[in-house]
Design an enzyme around this catalytic site. Structure first.
Site, PDB file in Angstrom:
ATOM      1  NE  ARG A  23       4.506  -0.737 -13.039  1.00 30.69           N
ATOM      2  CZ  ARG A  23       3.340  -0.843 -12.116  1.00 30.69           C
ATOM      3  NH1 ARG A  23       2.461  -1.730 -12.766  1.00 30.69           N
ATOM      4  NH2 ARG A  23       3.371  -0.419 -10.989  1.00 30.69           N
ATOM      5  CB  CYS A  44     -11.211   1.960   2.362  1.00 32.68           C
ATOM      6  SG  CYS A  44      -9.248   2.089   2.786  1.00 32.68           S
ATOM      7  CE1 TYR A  63      -6.791  -4.833 -12.846  1.00 30.42           C
ATOM      8  CE2 TYR A  63      -5.724  -4.063 -10.885  1.00 30.42           C
ATOM      9  CZ  TYR A  63      -6.156  -3.783 -12.037  1.00 30.42           C
ATOM     10  OH  TYR A  63      -5.855  -2.431 -12.851  1.00 30.42           O
TER      11      TYR A  63
END
Lengths: 454, 454
Positions: A23, A44, A63
């Site tokens: 980004r 987790c 993803y």
């Protein structure tokens, strides 16, 4: 010529770092070296995949690799383990397909996560002994469960991961023994709170053995024999949940300064002591705002946040991570168990003049169906500064109540400040006096009472 | 000679006050004048008694009168309505058994609560028109429901109490029309959040008429005709939930200074402007910490707390109430709807430079069953100081999340502080990025983006 960022580790911290870097700098070359076969999955969630609550492993993958490679243009390399770091040369060595490679970098982020501690028990390298730290581990164990090959299991360790594993196995119909060296469950809770958890674990039919040593694990014709305190316990599988250590060895061997638990020390922008080497996630010791120093508290939210900061900074942006207060919640069968800040034991170990106040509240108005008990322990400087809280109760609504104290800790609140809180009330969700406020009330009263003779 | 404290009102505030006074001064004579036939019951539980969720009315009574009379030695007088106050003479007049009486006091606490607003609709005094503000009201309406006499009902007002009533009636199988003069439900929420609530109310089959006027209520042979926007709607009962006004008239007529909404103004020890007259609960305007001035926000927790302070101070002790931030939660069918601080509309009305940031999060990890959407609106000074939040989602775990922002408001946090929060995470209870943190992230991003052209 474009700069190259190498990220070691494709878990929560590593992929947050790589994404944040992208980004900030669309032109940066970003290579991610991940030792395992999966990236960016919810570690987790592994107990819930084992239990079958989450049906398929790929549901845990936030993803797929193609997303990172194509949408975020990250050179994500799986099955690629970093082995050696030469910070002066700006070179990282790694192993792929059985061969050593070297890769130059301008900036490096170490986000290698944590490694399960393996107690030195003869036979712990047996095929049917699992550490459930990676998705591969979980898939292997789940296959065994799905095939009906696990009738009995031993869990070594009664910390929060051990108890999550015990719950998952019980849900699969497995007869579970938990062996813990300490005389109680969940060492990161004070004994009176841990006792409530212990009671729940036993109530669910788990054979919980505290103060117990596993001396050996041996193969038999039809499974394993675990030798526990001299007694032979036949099981089909063993899960080791004896704690997690920071996977900091590559950076530490290159001279990076480490701190508590051997975790990497970083500044508030996630820079290590090595030039152009940053770190994030479970391999670092982030600043603990209540302790006022770094502490090793490997938990998911901080992994994401420190990853984002490291990636932003490595790509030339600005970001800082202000630290943690040690907030955690875990589901143990029908109980939500939460903590933040310091336990009384932790505060005392730090030399603080701390006291604990316990109170029993309710999750809802007394007359509203489903109202259950909520046990609260506040740790504080005798009615003064708040140091931490622990909370146990049943029901979803209980879990997030710990966050009230987490915010109060960040604000540096006293017990008096806590008493002034304007918390939400409606009969289906809360009693008119919140359990935490009851505890705060008790803390001032006892402080006042204690003050009389003094 | 012992001193006498008279408390006007035997609800949450009045009984908290009387009980606190007794704790401070065991010798004080304490008289409580309660207009109704019950004391110390959970007024917020009335909708759940109507719906049958709470089976019996006495479940709502926290302690029976005998407890207060015997254990706490309070002279609790029911069916006793205060009518006139002579502050110079230290005398309160009251009506009992149809006759006027007078009673001297050394200290007086006005805790008379709130009165339902009655719109000037012809026929609103009909026997089958109910305001559900007292346990007597609720018992009457419930008798009618239990007898199967209510097939259709009209609720006037779509504020939170109106919607709780609608839900209760729907649960009893009643066909419900809700008529609201404003063009939307819940005026104490900003329109985008109110729209989510509206959608849920309609989804549950309620005939919701917004921007509607009830022109008349007329008796018919077999029930009532409500005239709504010129249309005749036959119903069996009407519930009026058109807001609450402070029951401050007796004190106000005696010269007590009032403020917002006609509520009594008090200092932080609950003293009114009249000598030796204190006040607490829904009849006062407590200090609002975000507004920085008194505000009329009649809610249960503040009634209890201000009652306790008033009683402590009236009996010679010391206590202060630091104010509210306007935190509230309500169950509307399957949604938990919560707010704290200021809405955007409220902040703008106050002349603040406020913006709102909306975000959509989840209640649990995406892969964990039962994860549902959580809508968050943060109101803030363009990335700077936090002013308030609104939150809507399904499930018990959503309701208490508003408290995180309530604590942050008390601490005077900025959006940046919010981003630094170390909140609890476990897949069954929360996503790794809490919805409130997502909103805070969006607030900084939009503030940063907005800053570019400037």
């Amino acid at each position: 010529m474009s700069q190259r960022l190498v990220v070691v580790g494709g878990g929560a911290a590593g992929m947050s770092a790589a994404s944040a870097a992208r980004r900030v700098d669309p032109a940066l070359e970003i290579v991610v070296l991940e030792a395992g076969g999966y990236s960016a999955y919810g570690m987790c969630g592994l107990p819930y995949f084992l239990s079958g609550t989450v049906a398929r492993a790929d549901a845990l993958v936030a993803y797929p690799p193609a997303f990172f490679r194509e949408k975020r243009r990250l050179d994500l390399r799986l099955q690629t383990r970093a082995t050696r770091l030469e910070p002066d040369k700006h070179v990282i060595h790694y192993r792929e397909d059985g061969r050593e490679h070297r890769l130059g970098y301008h900036r490096l982020i170490v986000a290698a996560g944590g490694s399960p501690s393996l107690p030195p028990i003869p036979g712990i390298d047996n095929d049917h002994v699992f550490t459930v730290r990676t998705l591969e581990d979980a898939i292997s164990l789940r296959s065994l469960l799905d095939a009906g090959h696990v009738g009995r299991a031993l869990v070594i360790g009664a910390g929060y991961i051990g108890l999550e594993m015990a719950e998952a196995l019980v849900q699969r119909g497995v007869v579970v023994t938990v062996a813990e060296e300490l005389p109680r469950v969940m060492p990161n809770l004070d004994p009176p709170i841990a006792a409530l958890v212990e009671e729940e674990v036993r109530r669910q039919g788990v054979d919980l053995r505290l103060g117990s040593r596993v001396d050996a694990i041996r193969s038999t014709d039809d499974g394993l024999d675990a030798l526990i305190d001299g007694q032979v316990v036949p099981v089909d599988a063993v899960v080791v949940a004896a704690g997690v250590r920071p996977a900091a060895s590559v950076a530490a061997a290159a001279g990076a300064i480490t701190g508590p638990g051997g975790a990497l020390l970083v500044d508030d922008s996630m820079r290590t002591s090595l030039p152009d080497v940053l770190a994030a996630g479970d391999c670092i010791a982030p600043y603990h705002r209540v302790l006022g120093r770094p502490a090793f508290v490997p938990l998911g939210p901080a992994a994401n946040k420190t990853g984002r900061v490291a990636g932003t900074v490595a790509a030339g942006g600005e970001a800082t991570f202000p630290g943690v207060v040690g907030t955690a919640v875990v589901k143990v069968f029908d109980l939500a168990v939460a903590r933040t800040g310091l336990t009384l034991a932790e505060a005392e170990a730090e030399g603080m003049h701390a006291v604990a106040t316990d109170a029993l509240g309710r999750s809802r108005a007394k007359y509203y169906p489903g109202a259950g008990p909520v046990s609260v322990r506040l740790v504080h400087e005798s009615g003064g500064r708040l140091l931490g809280a622990q909370l146990v109760g049943s029901g979803e609504g209980v879990a997030k109540r710990i966050d009230v104290v987490a915010v109060a800790l960040q604000a540096g609140f006293s017990i008096e400040d806590l008493l002034a809180l304007d918390l939400s009330y409606a009969p289906p969700y809360a009693p008119v006096y919140e359990p935490i406020l009851l505890a705060a009330q008790a803390a001032t009263t006892s402080a006042r009472d204690a003050a009389v003779p003094a």
